[in-house]
Design an enzyme around this catalytic site. Structure first.
Site, PDB file in Angstrom:
ATOM      1  N   GLY A 233       0.805  -1.130  -0.037  1.00  7.37           N
ATOM      2  CA  GLY A 233       0.036  -0.133  -0.070  1.00  7.37           C
ATOM      3  C   GLY A 233       0.835   1.393   0.029  1.00  7.37           C
ATOM      4  O   GLY A 233       1.483   1.715   1.080  1.00  7.37           O
TER       5      GLY A 233
ATOM      6  N   CYS B 127     -10.398   9.118   7.883  1.00  6.01           N
ATOM      7  CA  CYS B 127     -10.211   8.069   9.311  1.00  6.01           C
ATOM      8  C   CYS B 127     -11.644   8.477   9.936  1.00  6.01           C
ATOM      9  O   CYS B 127     -12.280   7.250  10.343  1.00  6.01           O
ATOM     10  CB  CYS B 127      -8.888   8.291   9.788  1.00  6.01           C
ATOM     11  SG  CYS B 127      -7.736   7.234   8.988  1.00  6.01           S
TER      12      CYS B 127
ATOM     13  N   ARG C 219     -10.465  13.231   0.536  1.00  6.50           N
ATOM     14  CA  ARG C 219     -11.429  12.273   0.980  1.00  6.50           C
ATOM     15  C   ARG C 219     -12.374  12.570   2.217  1.00  6.50           C
ATOM     16  O   ARG C 219     -11.654  13.064   2.941  1.00  6.50           O
ATOM     17  CB  ARG C 219     -10.627  10.753   1.450  1.00  6.50           C
ATOM     18  CG  ARG C 219     -10.159   9.986   0.119  1.00  6.50           C
ATOM     19  CD  ARG C 219      -9.232   8.964   0.450  1.00  6.50           C
ATOM     20  NE  ARG C 219      -7.976   9.312   1.322  1.00  6.50           N
ATOM     21  CZ  ARG C 219      -7.159   8.483   1.814  1.00  6.50           C
ATOM     22  NH1 ARG C 219      -7.577   7.276   1.652  1.00  6.50           N
ATOM     23  NH2 ARG C 219      -6.269   9.072   2.336  1.00  6.50           N
TER      24      ARG C 219
HETATM   25  C1  UDX Z   1      -5.024   3.367   4.196  1.00  8.33           C
HETATM   26  C2  UDX Z   1      -6.468   3.415   4.851  1.00  8.33           C
HETATM   27  O1  UDX Z   1      -7.385   4.085   4.404  1.00  8.33           O
HETATM   28  C3  UDX Z   1      -6.454   3.694   6.495  1.00  8.33           C
HETATM   29  O2  UDX Z   1      -7.895   3.316   7.071  1.00  8.33           O
HETATM   30  C4  UDX Z   1      -5.327   3.279   7.063  1.00  8.33           C
HETATM   31  O3  UDX Z   1      -5.289   3.486   8.354  1.00  8.33           O
HETATM   32  C5  UDX Z   1      -4.022   3.292   6.209  1.00  8.33           C
HETATM   33  O4  UDX Z   1      -4.329   2.896   4.942  1.00  8.33           O
HETATM   34  P1  UDX Z   1      -4.360   5.481   2.931  1.00  8.33           P
HETATM   35  O5  UDX Z   1      -2.675   5.204   2.743  1.00  8.33           O
HETATM   36  O6  UDX Z   1      -4.454   6.978   3.259  1.00  8.33           O
HETATM   37  O7  UDX Z   1      -5.001   4.877   4.375  1.00  8.33           O
HETATM   38  O8  UDX Z   1      -4.946   4.981   1.683  1.00  8.33           O
HETATM   39  P2  UDX Z   1      -4.719   4.951   0.174  1.00  8.33           P
HETATM   40  O9  UDX Z   1      -3.995   6.448   0.158  1.00  8.33           O
HETATM   41  O10 UDX Z   1      -6.040   4.632  -0.377  1.00  8.33           O
HETATM   42  O11 UDX Z   1      -3.549   3.948  -0.073  1.00  8.33           O
HETATM   43  C6  UDX Z   1      -3.865   2.549  -0.017  1.00  8.33           C
HETATM   44  C7  UDX Z   1      -2.930   1.908  -1.200  1.00  8.33           C
HETATM   45  O12 UDX Z   1      -3.064   0.524  -1.216  1.00  8.33           O
HETATM   46  C8  UDX Z   1      -3.588   2.319  -2.708  1.00  8.33           C
HETATM   47  O13 UDX Z   1      -2.436   2.992  -3.330  1.00  8.33           O
HETATM   48  C9  UDX Z   1      -3.818   1.037  -3.210  1.00  8.33           C
HETATM   49  O14 UDX Z   1      -3.700   1.028  -4.637  1.00  8.33           O
HETATM   50  C10 UDX Z   1      -3.204  -0.006  -2.431  1.00  8.33           C
HETATM   51  N1  UDX Z   1      -3.456  -1.504  -2.455  1.00  8.33           N
HETATM   52  C11 UDX Z   1      -5.104  -1.521  -2.012  1.00  8.33           C
HETATM   53  C12 UDX Z   1      -2.992  -2.512  -2.790  1.00  8.33           C
HETATM   54  O15 UDX Z   1      -1.445  -2.173  -3.263  1.00  8.33           O
HETATM   55  N2  UDX Z   1      -3.405  -3.836  -2.694  1.00  8.33           N
HETATM   56  C13 UDX Z   1      -4.523  -4.144  -2.401  1.00  8.33           C
HETATM   57  O16 UDX Z   1      -5.001  -5.244  -2.392  1.00  8.33           O
HETATM   58  C14 UDX Z   1      -5.313  -2.966  -2.206  1.00  8.33           C
HETATM   59  C1  UDX Z   2      -6.537  11.891  11.861  1.00  6.92           C
HETATM   60  C2  UDX Z   2      -5.889  11.958  12.966  1.00  6.92           C
HETATM   61  O1  UDX Z   2      -5.612  13.066  13.611  1.00  6.92           O
HETATM   62  C3  UDX Z   2      -4.509  10.983  13.008  1.00  6.92           C
HETATM   63  O2  UDX Z   2      -4.044  10.725  14.412  1.00  6.92           O
HETATM   64  C4  UDX Z   2      -4.925   9.579  12.478  1.00  6.92           C
HETATM   65  O3  UDX Z   2      -3.818   8.770  12.256  1.00  6.92           O
HETATM   66  C5  UDX Z   2      -5.656   9.973  11.128  1.00  6.92           C
HETATM   67  O4  UDX Z   2      -7.037  10.700  11.172  1.00  6.92           O
HETATM   68  P1  UDX Z   2      -6.167  13.445   9.519  1.00  6.92           P
HETATM   69  O5  UDX Z   2      -7.482  13.054   9.233  1.00  6.92           O
HETATM   70  O6  UDX Z   2      -4.952  13.355   8.555  1.00  6.92           O
HETATM   71  O7  UDX Z   2      -5.662  12.636  10.886  1.00  6.92           O
HETATM   72  O8  UDX Z   2      -6.241  14.989   9.958  1.00  6.92           O
HETATM   73  P2  UDX Z   2      -6.605  15.755  11.299  1.00  6.92           P
HETATM   74  O9  UDX Z   2      -5.434  16.783  11.604  1.00  6.92           O
HETATM   75  O10 UDX Z   2      -6.818  15.201  12.398  1.00  6.92           O
HETATM   76  O11 UDX Z   2      -7.924  16.716  10.818  1.00  6.92           O
HETATM   77  C6  UDX Z   2      -9.099  15.747  10.552  1.00  6.92           C
HETATM   78  C7  UDX Z   2     -10.203  16.808  10.161  1.00  6.92           C
HETATM   79  O12 UDX Z   2     -10.697  17.578  11.302  1.00  6.92           O
HETATM   80  C8  UDX Z   2      -9.914  17.802   9.131  1.00  6.92           C
HETATM   81  O13 UDX Z   2     -10.868  18.029   8.129  1.00  6.92           O
HETATM   82  C9  UDX Z   2      -9.696  19.151  10.087  1.00  6.92           C
HETATM   83  O14 UDX Z   2     -10.032  20.279   9.443  1.00  6.92           O
HETATM   84  C10 UDX Z   2     -10.751  18.765  11.203  1.00  6.92           C
HETATM   85  N1  UDX Z   2     -10.089  19.691  12.265  1.00  6.92           N
HETATM   86  C11 UDX Z   2      -9.113  19.373  13.108  1.00  6.92           C
HETATM   87  C12 UDX Z   2     -10.888  20.680  12.534  1.00  6.92           C
HETATM   88  O15 UDX Z   2     -12.145  20.899  12.180  1.00  6.92           O
HETATM   89  N2  UDX Z   2     -10.648  21.489  14.026  1.00  6.92           N
HETATM   90  C13 UDX Z   2      -9.666  21.006  14.566  1.00  6.92           C
HETATM   91  O16 UDX Z   2      -9.392  21.685  15.619  1.00  6.92           O
HETATM   92  C14 UDX Z   2      -8.687  19.944  13.957  1.00  6.92           C
END
Ligand code: UDX
Ligand code: UDX
Length: 468
Positions: A11, A277, A347
């Site tokens: 991934g 997430c 996303r």
């Molecule tokens: C993902 C999940 O969304 C999150 O819940 C988790 O915590 C970490 O992995 P993210 O890295 O942000 O987060 O996802 P994404 O950017 O979609 O990357 C996943 C990658 O896995 C894609 O590039 C996809 O092509 C790859 N993949 C998926 C494989 O290589 N093999 C598979 O069978 C399925």
């Molecule tokens: C989150 C968690 O922070 C991280 O620990 C986990 O591994 C993945 O999910 P991420 O989604 O990348 O990380 O970003 P984050 O900074 O948490 O922001 C999430 C959303 O909350 C964003 O849309 C951001 O704009 C919003 N946010 C964050 C607020 O509206 N107010 C805040 O005070 C903080």
């Protein structure tokens, strides 16, 4: 004792790519390969032009420049990489299921399962399998069941399973990985735990490493995200009270954040949380609670998501109301499409539902973002206005890479992401090209109200009780 010389990470996404880049930087003696089934993504990771990496993350290109080709490689040769690895990280996507049992509530584990099957078949010698993806509690058991099933078991093949959830936040991923608050390792195989612990010791002090069993580790990750999301829904619910009572959410956040028991982080009100997430993890928690008959617990966490959707709907309805209840033939500049600043990730971005609703009312949107591409926006918004029920032979939105062009002849602007550039807009310049009356909607509280009002603009700021 397990000696880790080669790591495979399945991934190459927002989690796998940056995480392994930081591993490679800090562990020059370990060879790391990040593999993915998506050839286009791998090509982008291998691009000579470091502005073309598939993930925009401050500080990442510098690390990639240093380690790519040294001890970090990106490839689509998944089988080969698994075969050679001593440790395999599973970092594939785990979106919410769209069909069947648990649809709309629990994660779709088909990719995690297929990874486990592939590892079980291909791996050689002893392999430590590490769950990095956020997963529903007890997924490690599924992985174990597959790995330890008899089909491919030979005396030369054995496995350990660990949970090592990622807590990085997009936009600050490199800092979060270099200096995490803690690193959590869940498992029951002491030698495997030690092997992963020793990798982290290359740059993280021992006191920051926490050990639990597998389930506690998986549940801690879901709970951490649920708590963070809950703080955002809590402050957003108060933002609505501020608007009707004359208080200012910025002051309230500041005042309550000064209480050490509450703390000042994650108290910014805005258009609601996005990202891959928060919603998914809460839905998983809700599903888990319901599964065990804990309906009150499920209902409690579901509300956090409901407030989040409501906040987005509320903002769109305020825009419609302020623009005389009609958006037909009106142009609105949208500033920001990523779910937060410093990332190109869209996303679950609040911009998606807000823009869809505005288009549904007949508005034409001119969308600007610092890092999101037109192609990515197109995945979330259809360009054709017939789709939204308007009989015009023209698109209902455009991508505008030039910030000031987005304002031309606009009736309003909505700030949805707090990119630094939007904090320094030249409003006098804007005033020369927009329609009058002109509305400024600031959903991220980044603008100075006085500046805007002095130019004769109407101004609405989220959670500000003295909006006109
Ligand atoms: C993902 C999940 O969304 C999150 O819940 C988790 O915590 C970490 O992995 P993210 O890295 O942000 O987060 O996802 P994404 O950017 O979609 O990357 C996943 C990658 O896995 C894609 O590039 C996809 O092509 C790859 N993949 C998926 C494989 O290589 N093999 C598979 O069978 C399925
Ligand atoms: C989150 C968690 O922070 C991280 O620990 C986990 O591994 C993945 O999910 P991420 O989604 O990348 O990380 O970003 P984050 O900074 O948490 O922001 C999430 C959303 O909350 C964003 O849309 C951001 O704009 C919003 N946010 C964050 C607020 O509206 N107010 C805040 O005070 C903080």
């Amino acid at each position: 004792m397990y000696l880790i010389k080669k790591i495979c990470c399945i991934g190459a996404g927002y989690v796998g790519g940056p995480t392994m880049a930081v591993f490679a930087k800090n562990c020059p003696d370990i060879e790391i390969e990040v593999v993915d089934i998506n050839q286009i993504r791998i090509n982008a990771w291998n691009s000579d032009d470091l502005t073309k990496l598939p993930v925009f993350e401050p500080g990442l290109p510098q690390i990639i420049k240093k380690v790519r080709g040294r001890n970090l490689n990106f490839s689509t040769n998944v089988s080969n990489s698994i075969r050679e690895a001593d440790m395999v990280f599973i970092s594939v996507n785990t979106p919410i299921k769209e069909k069947g049992v648990g649809a709309g509530e629990t994660s779709d584990l088909r990719w995690v399962e297929s990874c486990a099957r592939q590892i079980s078949e291909i791996a050689e010698g002893h392999t430590i399998v590490v769950e990095k993806s956020t997963l529903p509690v007890k997924t490690a058991q599924t992985i174990k069941d597959i790995l330890f099933s008899s089909n491919y078991q030979t005396s030369e093949k054995s496995f350990s399973v660990l949970s090592n959830p990622e807590f990085l936040s997009e936009g600050t991923a490199i800092r979060d990985l270099e200096e995490p608050d803690r690193v959590l390792i869940g498992g029951d195989d002491d030698e495997a735990i030690k092997a992963l612990n020793d990798i982290y010791l290359n740059w993280i002090p021992q006191e920051k490493l926490i050990f639990t069993n597998l389930w506690s580790s998986e549940l801690s990750k879901l709970t951490a995200n649920a708590f963070l999301a809950q703080r955002i829904s809590s402050i957003n619910s108060i933002s609505a009270i501020c608007e009707v009572t004359g208080a200012d959410i910025k002051d309230v956040s500041f005042a309550i954040g000064k209480d050490n028991r509450i703390g000042s982080k994650f108290l910014k009100s805005g258009p609601g949380f996005g990202g891959s997430c928060f919603k998914k993890d809460i839905l998983n928690l809700v599903y888990l609670a319901k599964f065990y008959g804990l309906n009150e617990v499920a209902g409690y966490w579901r509300k956090v998501i409901e407030i989040n959707s409501w906040q987005q709907k509320r903002i769109y309805e305020i825009v419609v109301e302020k623009l005389f209840g009609n958006l037909v033939d009106k142009k609105i500049a949208i500033l920001g499409f990523s779910f937060k600043e410093n990332t190109n990730d869209t996303r679950e971005s609040p911009a998606i539902s807000i823009c869809r609703n505005l288009i549904n009312e007949g508005a034409f949107l001119s969308i600007n973002d610092e890092k999101v591409t037109e192609e990515d926006i197109e995945k979330s918004l259809k360009k054709d206005n017939f789709v939204y029920g308007f009989n015009k032979n023209e698109p209902c939105w455009e991508f505008q890479s030039n910030l000031y062009s987005a304002f031309e002849n606009a009736h309003a602007v909505i700030i949805l992401t707090s990119w630094d550039k939007y904090k320094a807009i030249d409003w006098e310049r804007v005033s020369l090209s927009v329609k009058s009356p002109f509305w400024v909607f600031d959903t991220r509280s980044i603008l100075d109200i006085k500046n805007i009002q002095d130019l004769g603009f109407n101004f609405w700021q989220l959670g500000f009780g003295n909006n006109n």
